[in-house]
Write an enzyme that holds these catalytic residues in place. Structure first.
Site, mmCIF file in Angstrom:
data_model
loop_
_atom_site.group_PDB
_atom_site.id
_atom_site.type_symbol
_atom_site.label_atom_id
_atom_site.label_comp_id
_atom_site.label_asym_id
_atom_site.label_seq_id
_atom_site.Cartn_x
_atom_site.Cartn_y
_atom_site.Cartn_z
ATOM 1 N N GLY A 1 0.767 -1.050 0.013
ATOM 2 C CA GLY A 1 0.140 -0.144 0.027
ATOM 3 C C GLY A 1 0.881 1.202 -0.020
ATOM 4 N N ASN A 2 0.205 2.509 -0.164
ATOM 5 C CA ASN A 2 0.900 3.556 -0.333
ATOM 6 C C ASN A 2 -0.119 4.639 -0.186
ATOM 7 O OD1 ASN A 2 0.308 3.667 -3.324
ATOM 8 N ND2 ASN A 2 1.845 2.127 -3.348
ATOM 9 N N THR B 1 7.359 5.820 -3.400
ATOM 10 C CA THR B 1 6.777 4.582 -3.816
ATOM 11 C C THR B 1 6.917 4.495 -5.326
ATOM 12 O OG1 THR B 1 4.678 3.478 -4.123
ATOM 13 C CG2 THR B 1 4.420 5.911 -3.844
ATOM 14 N N GLU C 1 4.725 3.195 -7.208
ATOM 15 C CA GLU C 1 3.631 3.287 -7.689
ATOM 16 C C GLU C 1 3.000 4.972 -7.834
ATOM 17 O OE1 GLU C 1 1.417 -0.853 -6.975
ATOM 18 O OE2 GLU C 1 0.973 0.682 -5.457
ATOM 19 N N HIS D 1 -4.685 -2.892 0.405
ATOM 20 C CA HIS D 1 -4.721 -4.193 -0.067
ATOM 21 C C HIS D 1 -5.663 -4.889 0.829
ATOM 22 C CE1 HIS D 1 -0.354 -4.383 -2.339
ATOM 23 N NE2 HIS D 1 -1.244 -3.254 -2.936
#
Length: 216
Positions: A27-28, A75, A77, A98
């Site tokens: 996650g971020n 990150t 992403e 997630h």
């Protein structure tokens, strides 16, 4: 730079780990500063128990690093966050989790319909963005259309993204997504796989605070 926003992101990232929305290094999270337009975002590969606000990165909307401490990297992403902000100028925070029930539906490429009123908070339906490999431009591009329809979307075989006016708003939506996903899963299980009744958007939009409560 932007120390208060860094502390907010750190607090939410740790809370998500404690509450099980994403574990370990998954996650971020990010916040877009209203004055500078800079994004404060969680780093890559740092476990939540070790995360401090000094690890939070500052980048611009073109993925240029403005400030980094402790030899971390943003990150992988990051582009997904940037595309969310460019798609939705009204958005100032992005949460990517997630969470287990919601991610299960993402794996099945199955959108989650509005079956209870909590769905109104993120826009009713939770669409699914087509699969894109994590960290790629394809992943970022694939969230564009879903986020035009809802403040929450599933990413096929990946997880969940929610957006909001601030980080608390985006995080609350992520919690509602997981809550509705769990209710949906349990309802399908109890109902032999048959779809439950769906609340139409016309009904969801009718809600208002009761007029019979007399406020001073």
């Amino acid at each position: 730079m932007l120390e208060n926003l860094k502390k907010e992101v750190t607090k939410i990232a740790k809370k998500a780990d404690i509450e099980g929305l994403c574990k370990h290094k998954s996650g971020n999270f990010s916040i877009r500063d209203k004055e500078t337009g800079y994004i404060v975002v969680t780093p890559s590969g740092v476990a939540r128990e070790d995360l401090t606000y000094n690890d939070i990165c500052v980048v611009d909307m073109n993925a240029n690093v403005i400030e980094i401490n402790n030899s971390v990297k943003p990150t992988s992403e990051l582009l997904m966050h940037i595309y969310a902000y460019k798609t939705r100028p009204d958005v100032y925070a992005v949460v990517h989790t997630h969470s287990r029930f919601a991610t299960s539906f993402a794996v099945l490429n199955k959108e989650i319909p509005p079956i209870i009123y909590e769905a109104v908070y993120y826009g009713g339906i939770i669409p699914v963005a087509p699969y894109g490999r994590p960290g790629t431009k394809a992943l970022a591009e694939n969230i564009i259309e879903p986020l035009k329809k809802s403040d929450a979307c599933l990413m096929q075989s990946h997880g969940v993204i929610t957006v909001g006016s601030d980080i608390k708003d985006a995080y609350l939506k992520a919690n509602y997504v997981e809550e509705v996903a769990e209710v949906y899963y349990r309802t399908l299980s109890m109902n032999g796989g048959k779809e439950p009744p769906i609340l139409p958007m016309t009904e969801l939009k009718k809600w208002q605070y009761p007029s019979y409560i007399k406020l001073k």
